[in-house]
Write a protein that holds these residues in place. Structure first.
Motif, PDB file in Angstrom:
ATOM      1  N   VAL A  42       0.867  -1.186   0.000  1.00  0.00           N
ATOM      2  CA  VAL A  42       0.000   0.000   0.000  1.00  0.00           C
ATOM      3  C   VAL A  42       0.898   1.229   0.000  1.00  0.00           C
ATOM      4  O   VAL A  42       1.796   1.343   0.842  1.00  0.00           O
ATOM      5  N   ALA A  43       0.670   2.148  -0.933  1.00  0.00           N
ATOM      6  CA  ALA A  43       1.482   3.357  -1.035  1.00  0.00           C
ATOM      7  C   ALA A  43       0.584   4.589  -1.017  1.00  0.00           C
ATOM      8  O   ALA A  43      -0.459   4.617  -1.679  1.00  0.00           O
ATOM      9  N   VAL A  44       1.017   5.574  -0.257  1.00  0.00           N
ATOM     10  CA  VAL A  44       0.380   6.893  -0.284  1.00  0.00           C
ATOM     11  C   VAL A  44       1.419   7.867  -0.811  1.00  0.00           C
ATOM     12  O   VAL A  44       2.437   8.114  -0.158  1.00  0.00           O
ATOM     13  N   VAL A  45       1.190   8.380  -1.989  1.00  0.00           N
ATOM     14  CA  VAL A  45       2.145   9.270  -2.650  1.00  0.00           C
ATOM     15  C   VAL A  45       1.719  10.713  -2.364  1.00  0.00           C
ATOM     16  O   VAL A  45       0.621  11.129  -2.728  1.00  0.00           O
ATOM     17  N   VAL A  46       2.596  11.450  -1.696  1.00  0.00           N
ATOM     18  CA  VAL A  46       2.234  12.782  -1.211  1.00  0.00           C
ATOM     19  C   VAL A  46       2.977  13.854  -1.997  1.00  0.00           C
ATOM     20  O   VAL A  46       4.207  13.837  -2.082  1.00  0.00           O
ATOM     21  N   ASP A  47       2.211  14.770  -2.570  1.00  0.00           N
ATOM     22  CA  ASP A  47       2.768  15.973  -3.200  1.00  0.00           C
ATOM     23  C   ASP A  47       1.816  17.118  -2.907  1.00  0.00           C
ATOM     24  O   ASP A  47       0.804  17.286  -3.584  1.00  0.00           O
ATOM     25  N   VAL A  48       2.152  17.880  -1.875  1.00  0.00           N
ATOM     26  CA  VAL A  48       1.284  18.970  -1.413  1.00  0.00           C
ATOM     27  C   VAL A  48       1.354  20.166  -2.350  1.00  0.00           C
ATOM     28  O   VAL A  48       0.332  20.759  -2.698  1.00  0.00           O
ATOM     29  N   MET A  49       2.589  20.531  -2.745  1.00  0.00           N
ATOM     30  CA  MET A  49       2.795  21.752  -3.526  1.00  0.00           C
ATOM     31  C   MET A  49       3.498  21.442  -4.846  1.00  0.00           C
ATOM     32  O   MET A  49       4.692  21.608  -4.972  1.00  0.00           O
ATOM     33  N   ARG A  50       2.741  20.962  -5.918  1.00  0.00           N
ATOM     34  CA  ARG A  50       1.319  21.193  -5.943  1.00  0.00           C
ATOM     35  C   ARG A  50       0.547  20.085  -6.643  1.00  0.00           C
ATOM     36  O   ARG A  50      -0.658  20.166  -6.801  1.00  0.00           O
ATOM     37  N   ALA A  51       1.213  19.015  -7.056  1.00  0.00           N
ATOM     38  CA  ALA A  51       0.596  18.077  -7.995  1.00  0.00           C
ATOM     39  C   ALA A  51      -0.743  17.521  -7.524  1.00  0.00           C
ATOM     40  O   ALA A  51      -1.712  17.506  -8.284  1.00  0.00           O
ATOM     41  N   PHE A  52      -0.794  17.049  -6.273  1.00  0.00           N
ATOM     42  CA  PHE A  52      -2.017  16.357  -5.887  1.00  0.00           C
ATOM     43  C   PHE A  52      -3.039  17.283  -5.246  1.00  0.00           C
ATOM     44  O   PHE A  52      -4.200  16.894  -5.076  1.00  0.00           O
ATOM     45  N   THR A  53      -2.636  18.516  -4.936  1.00  0.00           N
ATOM     46  CA  THR A  53      -3.637  19.554  -4.681  1.00  0.00           C
ATOM     47  C   THR A  53      -4.314  19.912  -5.999  1.00  0.00           C
ATOM     48  O   THR A  53      -5.539  20.048  -6.075  1.00  0.00           O
ATOM     49  N   VAL A  54      -3.515  20.044  -7.045  1.00  0.00           N
ATOM     50  CA  VAL A  54      -4.052  20.324  -8.383  1.00  0.00           C
ATOM     51  C   VAL A  54      -4.971  19.201  -8.846  1.00  0.00           C
ATOM     52  O   VAL A  54      -6.053  19.450  -9.398  1.00  0.00           O
ATOM     53  N   ALA A  55      -4.565  17.953  -8.639  1.00  0.00           N
ATOM     54  CA  ALA A  55      -5.396  16.825  -9.064  1.00  0.00           C
ATOM     55  C   ALA A  55      -6.760  16.868  -8.376  1.00  0.00           C
ATOM     56  O   ALA A  55      -7.795  16.643  -9.011  1.00  0.00           O
ATOM     57  N   ALA A  56      -6.760  17.150  -7.073  1.00  0.00           N
ATOM     58  CA  ALA A  56      -8.030  17.233  -6.345  1.00  0.00           C
ATOM     59  C   ALA A  56      -8.907  18.356  -6.895  1.00  0.00           C
ATOM     60  O   ALA A  56     -10.129  18.185  -7.055  1.00  0.00           O
ATOM     61  N   TRP A  57      -8.297  19.474  -7.206  1.00  0.00           N
ATOM     62  CA  TRP A  57      -9.060  20.582  -7.800  1.00  0.00           C
ATOM     63  C   TRP A  57      -9.588  20.208  -9.176  1.00  0.00           C
ATOM     64  O   TRP A  57     -10.693  20.607  -9.559  1.00  0.00           O
ATOM     65  N   ALA A  58      -8.805  19.462  -9.941  1.00  0.00           N
ATOM     66  CA  ALA A  58      -9.276  19.035 -11.265  1.00  0.00           C
ATOM     67  C   ALA A  58     -10.550  18.199 -11.134  1.00  0.00           C
ATOM     68  O   ALA A  58     -11.508  18.373 -11.896  1.00  0.00           O
ATOM     69  N   PHE A  59     -10.574  17.289 -10.152  1.00  0.00           N
ATOM     70  CA  PHE A  59     -11.789  16.497  -9.944  1.00  0.00           C
ATOM     71  C   PHE A  59     -12.937  17.378  -9.468  1.00  0.00           C
ATOM     72  O   PHE A  59     -14.085  17.195  -9.891  1.00  0.00           O
ATOM     73  N   ALA A  60     -12.636  18.335  -8.612  1.00  0.00           N
ATOM     74  CA  ALA A  60     -13.678  19.252  -8.151  1.00  0.00           C
ATOM     75  C   ALA A  60     -14.243  20.078  -9.300  1.00  0.00           C
ATOM     76  O   ALA A  60     -15.417  20.472  -9.275  1.00  0.00           O
ATOM     77  N   GLN A  61     -13.422  20.325 -10.304  1.00  0.00           N
ATOM     78  CA  GLN A  61     -13.856  21.092 -11.478  1.00  0.00           C
ATOM     79  C   GLN A  61     -14.476  20.190 -12.543  1.00  0.00           C
ATOM     80  O   GLN A  61     -14.734  20.639 -13.648  1.00  0.00           O
TER      81      GLN A  61
END
Length: 233
Positions: free
Chosen positions: A17-36
């Motif tokens: 199990v892997a949790v890949v963390v990128d706060v600034m900014r890849a996975f913040t951007v990915a979350a926003w893309a889904f929200a959009q």
């Protein structure tokens, strides 16, 4: 839960199990893309691969780090992305660290991509899956990015059900080198609100799961159990 915190270069075998963390900014951007409204995000291994995917699928939207470039409609900025309508579209994302980290663990049985904006949802999904050993991939600065490590440590604590105060973890992220560089304009393709948006704890209610679909690593939003449901499983 046994937790490990590794940089991309430290990954010698595929974790379970892997949790890949990128706060600034890849996975913040990915979350926003889904929200959009984005349906899915294809994680590209290189800029050339991103452009080739875009060429084969002209209706897809391509996104990269840094300044705007031919063939890419968007840059890796949550502040800029939040005004873009992505309803039903597929996004191709290539970044310096986040997408590289996700592709490095593509053989894992479960790959979650995360930032502070989906921290609690990610932790709840780990609890629901009863994950015994979880590898957190700290993608920035060769595994030394404090914003990513702080977020990973926070999610790890929440995944055990611990009552954890997020303030110290968010403070570390706010004082990280990445936050300073974004604030001071050292990096390109930046909106003034990017740092604040990256530090919005639990802005979105979904986790983000990456799976191999054929030869492509595809990221999708994933609904998670409510706290009551989580407690009952």
């Amino acid at each position: 839960m046994d937790t490990r915190f590794l940089g991309i270069a430290d990954l010698v075998e595929a974790p379970s199990v892997a949790v890949v963390v990128d706060v600034m900014r890849a996975f913040t951007v990915a979350a926003w893309a889904f929200a959009q409204g984005a349906e899915k995000i294809v994680l590209a291994g290189s800029l050339d691969e991103a452009l080739a995917l875009k060429a084969r699928h002209p209706d897809w939207a391509a996104l990269k780090d840094g300044p705007p470039a031919p063939g890419f409609e968007m840059v890796n900025s949550p502040g800029l992305l939040r005004s873009v309508d992505l309803g039903g579209r597929t996004v191709v994302q290539k970044t310096t660290a986040g997408t590289v980290g996700a592709l490095a663990v593509k053989e894992a049985s479960l790959v979650l991509c995360a930032g502070f904006v989906v921290a609690e949802a990610t932790a709840r999904l780990l609890r629901a899956r009863r994950s015994d050993v979880v590898t957190f991939v700290v993608t920035g600065e060769d595994g030394q990015a404090d914003e990513d490590l702080a977020c990973a440590q926070y999610i790890a604590r929440r995944a055990t059900g611990a009552g954890t105060n997020a303030a110290e973890f968010l403070r570390r992220a706010a004082e990280s080198r990445a936050a300073v560089e974004l604030t001071e304009g050292v990096r390109q393709g930046v909106h003034p609100d990017d740092v604040a948006l990256c530090l919005e704890l639990d802005r979105f209610p979904f986790a983000m799961v990456a799976t191999l679909e054929g030869s492509l690593m595809v990221l999708r939003p994933c609904a998670v159990p409510s706290p009551a449901e989580d407690a009952s499983v």
